[in-house]
Design a protein around this motif. Structure first.
Motif, PDB file in Angstrom:
ATOM      1  N   ALA A 225      17.563   0.109  -1.227  1.00 48.15           N
ATOM      2  CA  ALA A 225      16.919  -1.035  -1.867  1.00 48.15           C
ATOM      3  C   ALA A 225      15.645  -1.380  -1.123  1.00 48.15           C
ATOM      4  N   SER A 226      14.577  -1.628  -1.860  1.00 50.10           N
ATOM      5  CA  SER A 226      13.359  -2.109  -1.230  1.00 50.10           C
ATOM      6  C   SER A 226      13.480  -3.603  -1.026  1.00 50.10           C
ATOM      7  N   ASP A 227      12.778  -4.114  -0.031  1.00 48.32           N
ATOM      8  CA  ASP A 227      12.765  -5.541   0.196  1.00 48.32           C
ATOM      9  C   ASP A 227      11.963  -6.214  -0.916  1.00 48.32           C
ATOM     10  N   SER A 228      12.361  -7.432  -1.262  1.00 46.58           N
ATOM     11  CA  SER A 228      11.677  -8.106  -2.376  1.00 46.58           C
ATOM     12  C   SER A 228      10.254  -8.528  -2.005  1.00 46.58           C
ATOM     13  N   ASP A 229       9.905  -8.461  -0.699  1.00 42.36           N
ATOM     14  CA  ASP A 229       8.525  -8.811  -0.344  1.00 42.36           C
ATOM     15  C   ASP A 229       7.605  -7.585  -0.356  1.00 42.36           C
ATOM     16  N   TYR A 230       8.027  -6.509  -1.026  1.00 46.00           N
ATOM     17  CA  TYR A 230       7.187  -5.305  -1.156  1.00 46.00           C
ATOM     18  C   TYR A 230       5.784  -5.718  -1.583  1.00 46.00           C
ATOM     19  N   PRO A 231       4.772  -5.380  -0.800  1.00 46.66           N
ATOM     20  CA  PRO A 231       3.440  -5.968  -1.046  1.00 46.66           C
ATOM     21  C   PRO A 231       2.671  -5.362  -2.211  1.00 46.66           C
ATOM     22  N   LEU A 232       3.098  -4.194  -2.710  1.00 48.39           N
ATOM     23  CA  LEU A 232       2.344  -3.577  -3.804  1.00 48.39           C
ATOM     24  C   LEU A 232       3.002  -3.886  -5.134  1.00 48.39           C
ATOM     25  N   GLN A 233       2.999  -5.151  -5.498  1.00 46.89           N
ATOM     26  CA  GLN A 233       3.526  -5.518  -6.798  1.00 46.89           C
ATOM     27  C   GLN A 233       2.540  -5.057  -7.867  1.00 46.89           C
ATOM     28  N   LYS A 234       2.923  -5.235  -9.101  1.00 50.68           N
ATOM     29  CA  LYS A 234       2.193  -4.550 -10.175  1.00 50.68           C
ATOM     30  C   LYS A 234       0.719  -4.905 -10.285  1.00 50.68           C
ATOM     31  N   LYS A 235       0.364  -6.128  -9.937  1.00 52.12           N
ATOM     32  CA  LYS A 235      -1.048  -6.512 -10.150  1.00 52.12           C
ATOM     33  C   LYS A 235      -1.986  -5.656  -9.297  1.00 52.12           C
ATOM     34  N   LYS A 236      -3.220  -5.549  -9.759  1.00 54.20           N
ATOM     35  CA  LYS A 236      -4.184  -4.692  -9.090  1.00 54.20           C
ATOM     36  C   LYS A 236      -4.657  -5.347  -7.792  1.00 54.20           C
ATOM     37  N   HIS A 237      -4.656  -4.567  -6.727  1.00 60.38           N
ATOM     38  CA  HIS A 237      -5.110  -5.078  -5.439  1.00 60.38           C
ATOM     39  C   HIS A 237      -6.497  -4.545  -5.125  1.00 60.38           C
ATOM     40  N   SER A 238      -7.230  -5.264  -4.283  1.00 50.93           N
ATOM     41  CA  SER A 238      -8.544  -4.770  -3.872  1.00 50.93           C
ATOM     42  C   SER A 238      -8.358  -3.628  -2.878  1.00 50.93           C
ATOM     43  N   TYR A 239      -9.354  -2.740  -2.828  1.00 52.69           N
ATOM     44  CA  TYR A 239      -9.294  -1.647  -1.855  1.00 52.69           C
ATOM     45  C   TYR A 239      -9.275  -2.190  -0.435  1.00 52.69           C
ATOM     46  N   GLU A 240      -9.990  -3.288  -0.193  1.00 49.81           N
ATOM     47  CA  GLU A 240      -9.996  -3.899   1.139  1.00 49.81           C
ATOM     48  C   GLU A 240      -8.576  -4.258   1.563  1.00 49.81           C
ATOM     49  N   TYR A 241      -7.873  -4.916   0.665  1.00 47.77           N
ATOM     50  CA  TYR A 241      -6.499  -5.322   0.960  1.00 47.77           C
ATOM     51  C   TYR A 241      -5.625  -4.089   1.209  1.00 47.77           C
ATOM     52  N   LEU A 242      -5.789  -3.076   0.398  1.00 48.23           N
ATOM     53  CA  LEU A 242      -4.946  -1.880   0.543  1.00 48.23           C
ATOM     54  C   LEU A 242      -5.218  -1.146   1.859  1.00 48.23           C
ATOM     55  N   ARG A 243      -6.460  -1.270   2.364  1.00 45.71           N
ATOM     56  CA  ARG A 243      -6.764  -0.625   3.649  1.00 45.71           C
ATOM     57  C   ARG A 243      -5.942  -1.204   4.788  1.00 45.71           C
ATOM     58  N   THR A 244      -5.499  -2.444   4.653  1.00 46.30           N
ATOM     59  CA  THR A 244      -4.669  -3.053   5.704  1.00 46.30           C
ATOM     60  C   THR A 244      -3.260  -2.465   5.691  1.00 46.30           C
ATOM     61  N   MET A 245      -2.934  -1.692   4.671  1.00 41.47           N
ATOM     62  CA  MET A 245      -1.617  -1.052   4.628  1.00 41.47           C
ATOM     63  C   MET A 245      -1.754   0.423   4.265  1.00 41.47           C
ATOM     64  N   ALA A 246      -2.429   1.139   5.163  1.00 38.92           N
ATOM     65  CA  ALA A 246      -2.670   2.568   4.953  1.00 38.92           C
ATOM     66  C   ALA A 246      -1.362   3.351   4.841  1.00 38.92           C
ATOM     67  N   HIS A 247      -0.260   2.788   5.361  1.00 39.84           N
ATOM     68  CA  HIS A 247       1.022   3.496   5.298  1.00 39.84           C
ATOM     69  C   HIS A 247       1.692   3.332   3.947  1.00 39.84           C
ATOM     70  N   LEU A 248       1.253   2.352   3.161  1.00 30.61           N
ATOM     71  CA  LEU A 248       1.875   2.135   1.851  1.00 30.61           C
ATOM     72  C   LEU A 248       0.949   2.476   0.682  1.00 30.61           C
TER      73      LEU A 248
END
Lengths: 464, 464
Positions: free
Chosen positions: B102-125
């Motif tokens: 089971a994934s944790d419910s705070d999984y940060p990549l929910q369906k809405k589109k994220h900015s590339y800047e934000y995604l760079r803070t989670m290079a592992h995900l």
């Protein structure tokens, strides 16, 4: 009709007409001449073999051309003459030989055989010898065979970072990377170096392994691999250790330890088959000049299924061995090359997987077996080398991984991202690492890692 | 009959029988459910596309499975049902869905589109998103296409060293590599750091280019290339610069500048053709999501011969341009991205080679042209990026090279080995370099170099 050709074209199926003028550029490997006729062995880098150039004394510059210093660059215009009854099946009869760049007469690679130690002092010239031509050609073909196998099996190549802020997970000493002025270091209030003023605003080092960062990609792209340089700042002066070397690290989601064993055997066999097909001349040369068991060993590698035993069975074999080891054997011992080679050379006589090692001697990220004593690890031992491949099923359970990080006194905050990989969907996954230079020693017969690396780096040595 | 399959098998030509039970493992990308029926989009990393899993409410764990957190790992047992009239041509009707992690419910990549800047803070995900899945798949395929082209054309892959004791030939600032204890540095009598006590007994740095060391191999193996990481310790914060990036550097003996132009055009076209054939889904996705000119640009790249003009002609074009540049144009100017893009985007409307640059703005090792003002250099400018490839014929004449080393105030002793390459047979040779990440920006449409590197390193950033 004048055709620019390569030496390798001469050794191909291509037929040259009697009146077809060919042009070759290359380097003089040997030269000799009598009053009436002279011979140059010409290499142009297109293959290991040389072309035999025959010069008649009516060449305008005949006297000069029969005294050329070795390694001079020349252009030859001539015709191909087939000589089916002679030692070499053809010659190029020169109509014109043009000196493009004379080599100095102090060229250090004269015909006599040099020691590898001596040749290491001239890493920029040694690829001009037959042995190193063969070794570095095989290095290139081996790298490509690895990429080809993995790409054909849907593995995605991931370039994990070279500069890293994470520690080495106990894998070894690291090199610091810095832009601080060593003669004017910024200090914190307590007199220590102020790492926050360094380029990356913290202490950074050269990577010792891409495994942890590549795991994150396996949990998105399924089958992935790294293939890049890694570093160890250890003061080792053995023939098997270098400070800079390349590692191949495949990682597979939804895969267990047996998948690692099957996949790595399959990769290794592909590489050897590829070399037997594409490096025939080079392998034959090395079999004659360096290691007369080389071809035999490579054929055995692809012909037989590798052996597979547990670490515990291996200890039993070693304990009943009729030989005395320098390091005594007991369950829990981190096996040395002498034990590894005994097992695969004397007992199983082929590449041998050892599985289920004691957890104390293996890395923290390996998955605990249910016995509470061992982990799901597999090393491949091969003749002449010892350990060539190290793999494991990774601990995918979040709670167990958190405990391992704690028990191993790893900084929890730094490993949070690694725990995240479990937090957001625990997924069975496994992987392995191959030391690329160890693999090259296995497939070339070279006995010193310095002789399979273009410009080797070892303690005290970073020339060129 | 129960078959373990991949999502990509579903999208292949393979046909599944009505009664064939299939097993899939993967990650939940979306989930929704009503009282009677639920849907999961499942991705297993084997392709960009997801499988549509249909669950009926009679599943034992139906309520739980329709509320799974995104990124949970599941196993599905079911049958393939073809739905030729629906939006997706098939579904998997689940008979069993098992939660593996089971994934944790705070999984940060929910369906809405994220900015590339934000995604760079989670290079592992971020490779779990469609965009970065596509980018990193293309990165891998591009690397392989490069290797494949060069190997098929008899180029030998050479791993030049990462740690080097030579300076940067003016290519840029370098990172120091050291094992000295920064808090307790050994000093010489004059109070400076005693580099002779460092690991390699001298100061060492991270390489900025493999070109010089690889030239030595071209003069033995003819056609060679490096493809590895290089480093710049520059405090650049642009979207085009990273501190760690990969370079492809082919080098060819007996080749001149026109060979560089022909070869590099041919390599680039091969890469684009390979991607159009092997990354169809990924390119179409990026064309929709990131850059709607991407496919058009890639097709233009392979359809037309590249333009070729001299630097002097380019200056004439720029001087008569009906636009005002930030940096004024004059003969001798080191062209900026604005000029480069104007030339290839507005004037020639395709990739454009510029040749014969002023010697003052180019590297010391380039071959002097007879005009005394320019060197035999060629850069390839491409739309959106500017300079993608930089190449030159190398100065092979020993005397001229000795003079260049002196005129550029390079330490003569350190460059003796480089002079040796001329001393032992002057040989015409040429080569070029491609910034791998620039190439990736060109073939993915991504606008920031940080978004084509798995774990980007820039000033202040070395996370993971």
């Amino acid at each position: 009709m004048m055709t620019e050709i390569l030496v390798k074209d001469l050794f191909s199926d291509r037929h040259f007409a009697e009146d077809e003028q060919v042009v070759l550029h290359g380097w003089v490997k040997t030269v000799r001449g009598s009053k009436r006729v002279g011979f140059i062995e010409l290499n142009d880098g297109s293959c290991l073999k040389h072309a035999q150039i025959v010069m008649k004394s009516d060449l305008e510059n005949y006297a000069e051309m029969t005294k050329l210093p070795l390694s001079s660059t020349i252009k030859v215009v001539g015709t191909v003459v087939y000589t089916p009854d002679a030692k070499q099946p053809f010659e190029v009869h020169a109509e014109e030989v043009v000196l493009e760049g004379a080599s100095d007469s102090d060229y250090p690679l004269q015909k006599k055989k040099h020691s590898y130690e001596y040749l290491r002092t001239m890493a920029h010239l040694r690829p001009r010898t037959n042995t190193f031509y063969a070794v570095f050609k095989i290095r290139s073909l081996t790298a490509f065979a690895v990429h080809q196998y993995l790409q054909e099996n849907d593995f995605t190549y991931v370039n994990t970072p070279i500069i890293t802020s994470s520690d080495s997970e106990g894998a070894g000493e690291m090199f610091r990377v810095t832009t601080l002025d060593m003669n004017n270091l910024p200090k914190t209030d307590d007199g220590k170096v102020d790492d926050s003023q360094d380029f990356f605003k913290k202490e950074t080092n050269l990577t010792v392994s891409g495994q942890l960062p590549v795991e994150a990609f396996a949990l998105a792209l399924r089958n992935v691999y790294t293939f890049g340089p890694t570093f160890r700042a250890e003061n080792s002066h053995t023939a098997r250790h270098a400070s800079e070397f390349w590692m191949i690290e495949p990682e597979m989601a939804f895969a267990d330890l047996q998948d690692v064993i099957n996949e790595s055997e399959s990769l290794l066999k592909h590489v050897v088959k590829y070399l037997l097909a594409h490096a025939k001349d080079e392998l034959e040369f090395l079999n004659n000049a360096v290691d007369d068991d080389l071809l035999n060993r490579l054929h055995q590698t692809i012909d037989e299924k590798f052996a597979q035993i547990t670490y515990t069975q291996a200890i039993e074999e070693l304990e009943k061995a009729p030989v005395k080891f320098d390091v005594p054997v007991y369950w829990g011992l981190d096996l040395q090359a002498e034990h590894e080679r005994y097992l695969c050379e004397q007992v199983y006589k082929r590449p041998t997987f050892l599985t289920d090692y004691p957890r104390e001697i293996k890395a923290f990220y390996m998955r605990d077996n249910d016995d509470g004593k061992t982990v799901a690890a597999a090393d491949l031992l091969v003749p002449r080398i010892g350990e060539l491949i190290g793999g494991s099923q990774r601990e995918e359970r979040q709670a167990e991984m958190a405990k391992k990080i704690k028990d191993n006194h790893l900084p929890q905050e730094e490993y949070q991202w690694y725990l995240d990989l479990r937090k957001y969907g625990e997924t069975k996954h496994s992987g392995y690492g191959i030391g690329f230079e160890r693999l090259l020693m296995y497939v070339t017969g070279m006995e010193n890692i310095r002789d399979v690396i273009p410009y080797p780096r070892t303690p005290g040595n970073a020339e060129f």
